[in-house]
Design a protein around this motif. Structure first.
Motif, PDB file in Angstrom:
ATOM      1  N   GLN A 203       0.794  -1.395  -0.050  1.00  9.75           N
ATOM      2  CA  GLN A 203       0.125  -0.009  -0.168  1.00  9.75           C
ATOM      3  C   GLN A 203       1.008   1.274   0.131  1.00  9.75           C
ATOM      4  O   GLN A 203       0.290   2.408   0.442  1.00  9.75           O
ATOM      5  CB  GLN A 203      -0.865  -0.077   1.344  1.00  9.75           C
ATOM      6  N   ALA A 204       2.227   1.145  -0.377  1.00 10.86           N
ATOM      7  CA  ALA A 204       2.936   2.502  -0.529  1.00 10.86           C
ATOM      8  C   ALA A 204       2.260   3.207  -1.571  1.00 10.86           C
ATOM      9  O   ALA A 204       1.676   2.594  -2.424  1.00 10.86           O
ATOM     10  CB  ALA A 204       4.343   1.961  -1.100  1.00 10.86           C
ATOM     11  N   ALA A 205       2.207   4.431  -1.330  1.00 11.82           N
ATOM     12  CA  ALA A 205       1.382   5.312  -2.235  1.00 11.82           C
ATOM     13  C   ALA A 205       2.132   6.771  -2.377  1.00 11.82           C
ATOM     14  O   ALA A 205       2.596   7.204  -1.419  1.00 11.82           O
ATOM     15  CB  ALA A 205      -0.034   5.429  -1.947  1.00 11.82           C
ATOM     16  N   ILE A 206       1.870   7.426  -3.742  1.00 13.12           N
ATOM     17  CA  ILE A 206       2.614   8.723  -3.847  1.00 13.12           C
ATOM     18  C   ILE A 206       1.255   9.311  -4.631  1.00 13.12           C
ATOM     19  O   ILE A 206       0.691   8.919  -5.575  1.00 13.12           O
ATOM     20  CB  ILE A 206       3.615   8.895  -4.897  1.00 13.12           C
ATOM     21  N   VAL A 207       0.787  10.521  -4.031  1.00 16.30           N
ATOM     22  CA  VAL A 207      -0.516  11.059  -4.290  1.00 16.30           C
ATOM     23  C   VAL A 207       0.026  12.617  -5.334  1.00 16.30           C
ATOM     24  O   VAL A 207       0.672  13.358  -4.509  1.00 16.30           O
ATOM     25  CB  VAL A 207      -1.419  11.409  -3.421  1.00 16.30           C
ATOM     26  N   LEU A 208      -0.229  12.759  -6.304  1.00 17.44           N
ATOM     27  CA  LEU A 208       0.330  13.748  -7.308  1.00 17.44           C
ATOM     28  C   LEU A 208      -1.253  14.465  -7.864  1.00 17.44           C
ATOM     29  O   LEU A 208      -2.034  13.835  -8.157  1.00 17.44           O
ATOM     30  CB  LEU A 208       1.354  13.447  -8.110  1.00 17.44           C
ATOM     31  N   GLU A 209      -0.746  15.663  -8.077  1.00 17.32           N
ATOM     32  CA  GLU A 209      -1.870  16.401  -9.109  1.00 17.32           C
ATOM     33  C   GLU A 209      -2.105  15.626 -10.180  1.00 17.32           C
ATOM     34  O   GLU A 209      -1.101  15.308 -10.976  1.00 17.32           O
ATOM     35  CB  GLU A 209      -1.677  17.994  -9.135  1.00 17.32           C
ATOM     36  N   ASN A 210      -3.127  15.615 -10.951  1.00 13.85           N
ATOM     37  CA  ASN A 210      -3.474  14.780 -12.246  1.00 13.85           C
ATOM     38  C   ASN A 210      -3.212  15.840 -13.290  1.00 13.85           C
ATOM     39  O   ASN A 210      -4.062  16.759 -13.421  1.00 13.85           O
ATOM     40  CB  ASN A 210      -4.861  14.303 -12.290  1.00 13.85           C
ATOM     41  N   LEU A 211      -1.811  15.848 -13.982  1.00 10.18           N
ATOM     42  CA  LEU A 211      -1.696  16.723 -14.846  1.00 10.18           C
ATOM     43  C   LEU A 211      -2.631  16.791 -16.188  1.00 10.18           C
ATOM     44  O   LEU A 211      -2.843  17.951 -16.920  1.00 10.18           O
ATOM     45  CB  LEU A 211      -0.224  16.572 -15.435  1.00 10.18           C
ATOM     46  N   LYS A 212      -3.308  15.803 -16.296  1.00 11.68           N
ATOM     47  CA  LYS A 212      -4.261  15.784 -17.323  1.00 11.68           C
ATOM     48  C   LYS A 212      -5.603  16.717 -17.251  1.00 11.68           C
ATOM     49  O   LYS A 212      -5.986  17.166 -18.069  1.00 11.68           O
ATOM     50  CB  LYS A 212      -4.674  14.308 -17.835  1.00 11.68           C
ATOM     51  N   SER A 213      -5.800  16.705 -16.128  1.00  4.76           N
ATOM     52  CA  SER A 213      -6.730  17.714 -15.674  1.00  4.76           C
ATOM     53  C   SER A 213      -6.540  19.205 -16.026  1.00  4.76           C
ATOM     54  O   SER A 213      -7.247  20.063 -16.156  1.00  4.76           O
ATOM     55  CB  SER A 213      -7.472  17.629 -14.390  1.00  4.76           C
ATOM     56  N   TYR A 214      -5.245  19.307 -16.186  1.00  4.68           N
ATOM     57  CA  TYR A 214      -4.700  20.862 -16.471  1.00  4.68           C
ATOM     58  C   TYR A 214      -4.211  20.955 -17.949  1.00  4.68           C
ATOM     59  O   TYR A 214      -3.296  21.695 -18.357  1.00  4.68           O
ATOM     60  CB  TYR A 214      -3.652  21.226 -15.496  1.00  4.68           C
ATOM     61  N   ASN A 215      -4.472  19.837 -18.677  1.00  3.55           N
ATOM     62  CA  ASN A 215      -4.532  19.885 -20.231  1.00  3.55           C
ATOM     63  C   ASN A 215      -3.127  19.431 -20.706  1.00  3.55           C
ATOM     64  O   ASN A 215      -2.490  20.074 -21.802  1.00  3.55           O
ATOM     65  CB  ASN A 215      -4.849  21.076 -20.896  1.00  3.55           C
ATOM     66  N   TYR A 216      -2.367  18.932 -19.953  1.00  2.00           N
ATOM     67  CA  TYR A 216      -1.008  18.216 -19.831  1.00  2.00           C
ATOM     68  C   TYR A 216      -1.211  16.966 -20.860  1.00  2.00           C
ATOM     69  O   TYR A 216      -2.140  16.142 -20.312  1.00  2.00           O
ATOM     70  CB  TYR A 216       0.071  17.885 -18.706  1.00  2.00           C
ATOM     71  N   ILE A 217      -0.652  16.755 -21.838  1.00  2.00           N
ATOM     72  CA  ILE A 217      -0.506  15.351 -22.383  1.00  2.00           C
ATOM     73  C   ILE A 217       0.767  14.862 -22.805  1.00  2.00           C
ATOM     74  O   ILE A 217       1.865  15.598 -22.836  1.00  2.00           O
ATOM     75  CB  ILE A 217      -1.345  15.452 -23.789  1.00  2.00           C
ATOM     76  N   THR A 218       0.780  13.578 -22.977  1.00  2.00           N
ATOM     77  CA  THR A 218       2.067  12.700 -23.404  1.00  2.00           C
ATOM     78  C   THR A 218       1.984  12.739 -24.863  1.00  2.00           C
ATOM     79  O   THR A 218       0.853  12.316 -25.322  1.00  2.00           O
ATOM     80  CB  THR A 218       2.290  11.416 -22.597  1.00  2.00           C
ATOM     81  N   GLN A 219       3.137  12.691 -25.167  1.00  2.00           N
ATOM     82  CA  GLN A 219       3.466  12.612 -26.695  1.00  2.00           C
ATOM     83  C   GLN A 219       3.581  11.057 -27.331  1.00  2.00           C
ATOM     84  O   GLN A 219       3.708  10.144 -26.444  1.00  2.00           O
ATOM     85  CB  GLN A 219       4.459  13.233 -27.462  1.00  2.00           C
ATOM     86  N   ASP A 220       3.505  10.785 -28.375  1.00  2.00           N
ATOM     87  CA  ASP A 220       3.212   9.362 -29.034  1.00  2.00           C
ATOM     88  C   ASP A 220       4.777   8.661 -28.909  1.00  2.00           C
ATOM     89  O   ASP A 220       5.779   9.346 -29.488  1.00  2.00           O
ATOM     90  CB  ASP A 220       2.793   9.287 -30.552  1.00  2.00           C
ATOM     91  N   ARG A 221       4.828   7.681 -27.945  1.00  4.29           N
ATOM     92  CA  ARG A 221       6.607   7.139 -27.780  1.00  4.29           C
ATOM     93  C   ARG A 221       6.952   6.544 -29.359  1.00  4.29           C
ATOM     94  O   ARG A 221       8.002   6.460 -29.615  1.00  4.29           O
ATOM     95  CB  ARG A 221       6.374   5.977 -26.754  1.00  4.29           C
ATOM     96  N   ILE A 222       5.929   5.968 -30.065  1.00  6.19           N
ATOM     97  CA  ILE A 222       6.529   5.228 -31.083  1.00  6.19           C
ATOM     98  C   ILE A 222       6.776   6.138 -32.495  1.00  6.19           C
ATOM     99  O   ILE A 222       8.010   6.123 -33.018  1.00  6.19           O
ATOM    100  CB  ILE A 222       5.286   4.226 -31.700  1.00  6.19           C
TER     101      ILE A 222
END
Length: 404
Positions: free
Chosen positions: A130-149
């Motif tokens: 049950q180790a846990a790290i809680v962070l703000e969800n960047l997606k809700s601030y319109n941050y996105i990940t680019q396509d790795r491929i």
């Protein structure tokens, strides 16, 4: 059922004892096969705080479930490192910039906001499932990940290189200006302990890449140098000389950064995530791996040296903004480190092609959670994989980074 127990007590670390949760919704944040080192959940929380209703969108990182992955990533150590980084080191990065007189709008907030964490449920200082790290969800601030491929275009590459250079420079600034804090707190986040299972998995993945090269006609004339470079990477180490050693992310590629855009789709901010594997070393190690792993082919073909120069210039500029004497960081030493470290990074570059170019949807949720050593795939019948493997080879050859 939310897989995270007592999430309210975690969030009380930021919001205080008056924080009350009414209900939660959750889902897996990443698709299976996009992240193996942890389980990442997106959790939407309806809560009450100081008698006011509020909605929180958070990300919760939990350790992987599979015994193999727990051992592979040395989760008891890497989870502790990441928790300490977010809770104790990242705030000091901001503080140092403030104290150096950097205006608020120019501050580099390199990571998502940390909201709470623990090493274990039974004992917050002792690792359990049950180790846990809680962070703000960047997606809700319109941050996105680019396509790795596909990889990153030149605009994104330069944007990320600039942020990487700042990360390395701020860590050095902290080391030089707050040496006691750095020794006591930062260095413990940079401990590295190679587990037997990790070493075996690395050797197996590199061996698989080596065998794949042997089956590619285009690689035939390089086979002798490939073998020597692989051997060199396993047997040689470079001890970093001061004052250059810094916090090295050690896994800096497309999936571990998120971008935010303006109305014209130009990147205006980015955050770096996943600080599990950090080490104390030369910053060029992150740079080499990032350039080779994450750049689109034509960008690497046409702008490799420019991007290397851009990193160095950004690094020096960032040190200056922290009032660090940059005479101790001459470009000649930087280039020397780059050429020293690059042959050793070849193994990471070729083994990670198997992860970065893995076909989407090739891993199910169950397979990701019950993963064993067969989980990392990729083969020369997959054209993306094959072309990337050959391109890595050609780049190393072009730069003179293959061992003769």
């Amino acid at each position: 059922m939310l897989p995270v127990k007592n999430i309210d007590t975690l969030l009380m670390q930021t919001y205080g004892p008056d924080f009350r949760i009414h209900d939660v919704e959750w889902k897996h944040l990443t698709d299976p096969g996009e992240n193996f080192g942890s389980i990442i959940l997106a959790v939407n929380i309806n809560a009450e705080h100081n008698d006011k209703k509020r909605t929180l969108n958070v990300v919760v990182k939990l350790p992987p479930r599979s015994a193999y992955l727990l051992e592979l990533f040395d989760s008891p150590l890497t989870f502790k490192k990441e928790l300490e980084f977010y809770s104790m080191v990242a705030p000091e990065f901001l503080k140092l910039q403030n104290e150096s007189g950097i205006p608020r709008e120019s501050l580099s907030v390199i990571v998502p906001q940390f909201l709470g964490g623990r090493l274990g449920l039974r004992d917050p200082q002792c690792f359990d499932e049950q180790a846990a790290i809680v962070l703000e969800n960047l997606k809700s601030y319109n941050y996105i990940t680019q396509d790795r491929i596909v990889g990153l275009d030149k605009v994104h590459m330069n944007f990320a290189i600039n942020h990487l250079a700042k990360l390395h420079a701020i860590a050095i600034g902290l080391k030089l200006k707050k040496s006691e804090f750095f020794k006591k707190t930062v260095l413990s986040c940079l401990e590295f302990n190679l587990q037997e299972v990790t070493e075996k998995a690395t050797v197996d993945m590199v061996q698989k890449a080596h065998n794949d090269y042997k089956n590619m006609e285009e690689a035939e004339t390089y086979l002798d140098r490939i073998e020597k470079t692989i051997e060199y990477g396993f047997t040689q180490t470079v001890t970093p000389k001061e004052p250059w050693a810094t916090l090295v992310h050690n896994d800096f590629w497309v999936n571990n950064m998120m971008f935010k855009y303006d109305e014209s789709d130009k990147p205006i901010n980015m955050k770096i995530v996943d600080f599990q594997l950090t080490v104390y070393d030369y910053g060029v190690n992150d740079l080499i791996f990032f350039l080779i792993s994450s750049s689109q082919k034509e960008v690497l073909d046409n702008h490799l040296d420019n991007m290397i120069d851009f990193y160095y210039d950004s690094f020096i500029e960032s040190l200056k903004s922290l009032n660090v004497d940059t005479n101790a960081f001459p470009k000649s030493q930087f280039i020397e480190q780059l050429n020293q470290c690059a042959p050793i990074k070849f193994n990471q570059c070729i083994m990670m092609v198997q992860v970065i170019q893995a076909a989407r949807g090739s891993v199910s949720q169950t397979a990701a959670e019950d993963a064993d050593e067969s989980v990392f795939a990729g083969g020369i019948d997959d054209d993306n994989y094959k072309q990337k493997m050959l391109h890595v080879l050609y780049m190393f050859d072009r730069k003179g980074w293959l061992v003769k």
